[in-house]
Design a protein around this motif. Structure first.
Motif, PDB file in Angstrom:
ATOM      1  N   THR A  13      36.614 -53.529  20.150  1.00 22.75           N
ATOM      2  CA  THR A  13      37.207 -54.659  19.439  1.00 22.75           C
ATOM      3  C   THR A  13      38.536 -55.052  20.058  1.00 22.75           C
ATOM      4  N   PHE A  14      39.377 -54.058  20.312  1.00 17.60           N
ATOM      5  CA  PHE A  14      40.692 -54.349  20.882  1.00 17.60           C
ATOM      6  C   PHE A  14      40.604 -54.689  22.370  1.00 17.60           C
ATOM      7  N   LEU A  15      39.522 -54.306  23.014  1.00 18.30           N
ATOM      8  CA  LEU A  15      39.322 -54.723  24.401  1.00 18.30           C
ATOM      9  C   LEU A  15      39.082 -56.230  24.466  1.00 18.30           C
ATOM     10  N   VAL A  16      38.306 -56.746  23.505  1.00 21.33           N
ATOM     11  CA  VAL A  16      38.099 -58.201  23.417  1.00 21.33           C
ATOM     12  C   VAL A  16      39.420 -58.890  23.088  1.00 21.33           C
ATOM     13  N   PHE A  17      40.184 -58.304  22.178  1.00 19.39           N
ATOM     14  CA  PHE A  17      41.501 -58.820  21.814  1.00 19.39           C
ATOM     15  C   PHE A  17      42.417 -58.867  23.034  1.00 19.39           C
ATOM     16  N   TRP A  52      38.659 -65.520   7.208  1.00 20.07           N
ATOM     17  CA  TRP A  52      39.215 -66.861   7.370  1.00 20.07           C
ATOM     18  C   TRP A  52      40.656 -66.790   7.866  1.00 20.07           C
ATOM     19  N   SER A  53      41.420 -65.789   7.445  1.00 19.37           N
ATOM     20  CA  SER A  53      42.775 -65.614   7.968  1.00 19.37           C
ATOM     21  C   SER A  53      42.739 -65.415   9.483  1.00 19.37           C
ATOM     22  N   GLU A  54      41.802 -64.592   9.933  1.00 18.30           N
ATOM     23  CA  GLU A  54      41.651 -64.378  11.378  1.00 18.30           C
ATOM     24  C   GLU A  54      41.271 -65.677  12.072  1.00 18.30           C
ATOM     25  N   SER A  55      40.382 -66.445  11.449  1.00 15.41           N
ATOM     26  CA  SER A  55      39.954 -67.719  12.035  1.00 15.41           C
ATOM     27  C   SER A  55      41.124 -68.691  12.133  1.00 15.41           C
ATOM     28  N   ILE A  56      41.987 -68.716  11.107  1.00 15.53           N
ATOM     29  CA  ILE A  56      43.164 -69.587  11.135  1.00 15.53           C
ATOM     30  C   ILE A  56      44.065 -69.222  12.306  1.00 15.53           C
ATOM     31  N   VAL A  57      44.279 -67.914  12.506  1.00 17.47           N
ATOM     32  CA  VAL A  57      45.130 -67.453  13.606  1.00 17.47           C
ATOM     33  C   VAL A  57      44.564 -67.908  14.949  1.00 17.47           C
ATOM     34  N   ASN A  64      35.621 -74.557  27.545  1.00 14.84           N
ATOM     35  CA  ASN A  64      34.365 -73.909  27.160  1.00 14.84           C
ATOM     36  C   ASN A  64      34.463 -72.394  27.246  1.00 14.84           C
ATOM     37  N   VAL A  65      35.072 -71.885  28.315  1.00 15.37           N
ATOM     38  CA  VAL A  65      35.243 -70.434  28.460  1.00 15.37           C
ATOM     39  C   VAL A  65      36.145 -69.891  27.360  1.00 15.37           C
ATOM     40  N   SER A  66      37.231 -70.606  27.072  1.00 10.80           N
ATOM     41  CA  SER A  66      38.149 -70.178  26.011  1.00 10.80           C
ATOM     42  C   SER A  66      37.459 -70.190  24.651  1.00 10.80           C
ATOM     43  N   ASN A  67      36.609 -71.191  24.405  1.00  6.73           N
ATOM     44  CA  ASN A  67      35.866 -71.245  23.143  1.00  6.73           C
ATOM     45  C   ASN A  67      34.971 -70.029  22.975  1.00  6.73           C
ATOM     46  N   ILE A  68      34.294 -69.660  24.049  1.00  8.15           N
ATOM     47  CA  ILE A  68      33.392 -68.505  23.992  1.00  8.15           C
ATOM     48  C   ILE A  68      34.167 -67.231  23.680  1.00  8.15           C
ATOM     49  N   LEU A  69      35.301 -67.045  24.353  1.00  2.63           N
ATOM     50  CA  LEU A  69      36.086 -65.829  24.156  1.00  2.63           C
ATOM     51  C   LEU A  69      36.717 -65.806  22.760  1.00  2.63           C
ATOM     52  N   ASN A  70      37.216 -66.940  22.298  1.00  2.00           N
ATOM     53  CA  ASN A  70      37.812 -66.993  20.960  1.00  2.00           C
ATOM     54  C   ASN A  70      36.775 -66.770  19.870  1.00  2.00           C
ATOM     55  N   PHE A  71      35.593 -67.361  20.064  1.00  2.00           N
ATOM     56  CA  PHE A  71      34.503 -67.130  19.100  1.00  2.00           C
ATOM     57  C   PHE A  71      34.087 -65.666  19.129  1.00  2.00           C
ATOM     58  N   GLY A  72      34.056 -65.086  20.325  1.00  2.00           N
ATOM     59  CA  GLY A  72      33.713 -63.671  20.450  1.00  2.00           C
ATOM     60  C   GLY A  72      34.734 -62.784  19.766  1.00  2.00           C
ATOM     61  N   LEU A  73      36.014 -63.178  19.817  1.00  2.00           N
ATOM     62  CA  LEU A  73      37.071 -62.410  19.157  1.00  2.00           C
ATOM     63  C   LEU A  73      36.869 -62.407  17.647  1.00  2.00           C
ATOM     64  N   ILE A  74      36.552 -63.578  17.077  1.00  2.00           N
ATOM     65  CA  ILE A  74      36.324 -63.673  15.632  1.00  2.00           C
ATOM     66  C   ILE A  74      35.114 -62.837  15.228  1.00  2.00           C
ATOM     67  N   ILE A  75      34.024 -62.972  15.966  1.00  2.00           N
ATOM     68  CA  ILE A  75      32.803 -62.236  15.648  1.00  2.00           C
ATOM     69  C   ILE A  75      33.013 -60.732  15.780  1.00  2.00           C
ATOM     70  N   THR A  76      33.766 -60.313  16.796  1.00  2.00           N
ATOM     71  CA  THR A  76      33.989 -58.880  17.020  1.00  2.00           C
ATOM     72  C   THR A  76      34.743 -58.256  15.860  1.00  2.00           C
ATOM     73  N   PHE A  77      35.840 -58.891  15.425  1.00  2.00           N
ATOM     74  CA  PHE A  77      36.602 -58.352  14.308  1.00  2.00           C
ATOM     75  C   PHE A  77      35.807 -58.437  13.004  1.00  2.00           C
ATOM     76  N   PHE A  78      34.909 -59.416  12.898  1.00  2.00           N
ATOM     77  CA  PHE A  78      34.098 -59.559  11.690  1.00  2.00           C
ATOM     78  C   PHE A  78      33.020 -58.484  11.609  1.00  2.00           C
ATOM     79  N   THR A  79      32.382 -58.178  12.716  1.00  2.00           N
ATOM     80  CA  THR A  79      31.229 -57.273  12.697  1.00  2.00           C
ATOM     81  C   THR A  79      31.585 -55.796  12.870  1.00  2.00           C
TER      82      THR A  79
END
Length: 405
Positions: free
Chosen positions: A307-311, A199-204, A139-154
């Protein structure tokens, strides 16, 4: 306690991710049609992602030839490394899908056998606590990974708005620096390119987290089985009086030895599946942590720095959990030796005592994951990765001169 297979419940969380990636953890049960669909989706995602990776590599080469700033070059390098890493992770499951299926089905069989045993509070606690912890990690990993996608998107959208408010001019930006055979900043192409990169980022991210989650699940369930084995070994002398019922002791002892051998075999399969990708993981993590940390320090734009801090956080957590679960597997396998020592072996006759000693000696050799034999996967390896990344970071920081960038 609910006797519904816990392993299946956890694996169900991966079903949707594996479907959109074209991967499988149980290819043996898949029909020919399902396999064809899986391969089609995987190949489609592979070319979708690597078309952007190729463009990023071209941008990097072009940037070096045309004197791009050092910060801009280090901006694209972690993303390319992360993408190569994702390709290797996904290919690992494709290449070793038969071993993965064998591993999953063997773990299911062990869980079915466990559900037939008499329930005790101690056994339920062993299973319950570890499964609860595993769910929390996912669950924690899901939150962080989703946050990574959203951060690079926004973040590019935020920068577009901020620059417009300052200059009254629309400057269309993209999440990643990639060269295309057309003007990607043209309003006719920009929305499609933006979604393509998203979507490329999401695949990664999904390639990495899906293979890691399967590793966590397998490590944790093998650990649970080792702990249940320890529980039975500790009580083998209490359940059987060897002096008066040697036959009952021998029967139970043989079952425990077979159980131990099966866990050793499953650990070896897990090692075979993940050894090569783990080696690349170790090497890539040192580079990623170094370059991403440098990006956070050197970038003047606070939005990109965040963004890179989340990364950086996602990369750090990813390699930590890989090493952490590898450490759990090692410790639980060697703890079998301590369990036998605590089993009141001194009450046994000489024959039983000798057999217990043989198993105890074998248990002192840990079942472990390795980076293709170059390093053990444990918390000590995690500290070594951090040390290496810090050394690279310190060197980069020393060489970096913002006046020349």
């Amino acid at each position: 306690m609910d006797t519904e297979p816990t392993l299946n419940n956890l694996l169900k969380k991966l079903n949707s991710i594996y479907f959109v990636l074209g991967l499988s953890y149980d290819s043996v049960k898949a029909t020919r049609k399902e396999k064809l669909i899986q391969r089609f989706i995987y190949i489609l995602n592979f070319f979708w992602l690597n078309s952007d990776v190729l463009g990023a590599v071209c941008w990097f080469i072009n940037g070096v030839l045309n004197g791009k700033s050092f910060v801009e070059l280090t901006y694209v390098a972690p993303c390319v490394t992360f993408s190569f890493f994702a390709n290797i992770k996904a290919y690992t499951l494709i290449h070793y899908e038969a071993f993965v299926s064998e591993l999953i089905n063997s773990l299911r069989s062990l869980e079915e056998i466990e559900n037939t045993r008499a329930r005790t509070k101690e056994r339920d606690e062993i299973i319950g606590k570890d499964v609860k912890f595993l769910n929390a990690v996912i669950n924690v990993s899901n939150i962080l990974n989703f946050g990574l996608i959203i951060t690079f998107f926004t973040s590019p959208l935020i920068l577009i708005v901020v620059k417009y408010l300052k200059t009254n001019h629309w400057d269309l930006l993209l999440p990643f620096l990639i060269i295309y055979p057309f003007d990607s900043h043209d309003i006719k192409y920009w929305p499609f390119v933006y979604l393509h990169q998203l979507w490329s980022e999401s695949i990664v991210v999904l390639n990495i987290c899906s293979t890691d989650y399967l590793l966590y699940i397998c490590c944790m369930f093998i650990r649970v089985q080792f702990r249940l084995l320890q529980y039975d070994f500790k009580r083998i002398m209490e359940d059987n009086n060897v002096l008066f019922n040697n036959e009952a002791f021998t029967r139970e002892f043989v079952e425990l030895v077979k159980w131990h051998q099966e866990l050793i075999r499953l650990s070896a399969i897990l090692e075979k599946v993940y050894a090569k990708s783990t080696l690349f993981n170790f090497v890539a993590s040192s580079i990623l942590l170094c370059l991403t940390g440098f990006n956070v320090m050197a970038m003047e734009d606070k939005t990109l720095a965040c963004t890179f801090l989340v990364f950086l956080s996602a990369s750090l957590l990813q390699i930590f959990f890989v090493c952490f679960f590898g450490d759990l597997l090692m410790k639980s396998s060697t703890d079998v030796s301590y369990a036998i020592y605590e089993s009141k072996w001194y009450l046994a006759n000489s024959s039983a005592e000798k057999n217990l000693h043989i198993v105890q000696t074998r248990a002192q050799k840990p079942c472990k994951l390795t980076a293709f034999g170059f390093a053990d996967v444990n918390l000590r390896a995690f500290m070594s990765i951090l040390s290496t990344a810090w050394s690279y970071f310190a060197l980069l920081k020393t060489l970096y001169n913002p006046n020349k960038a």
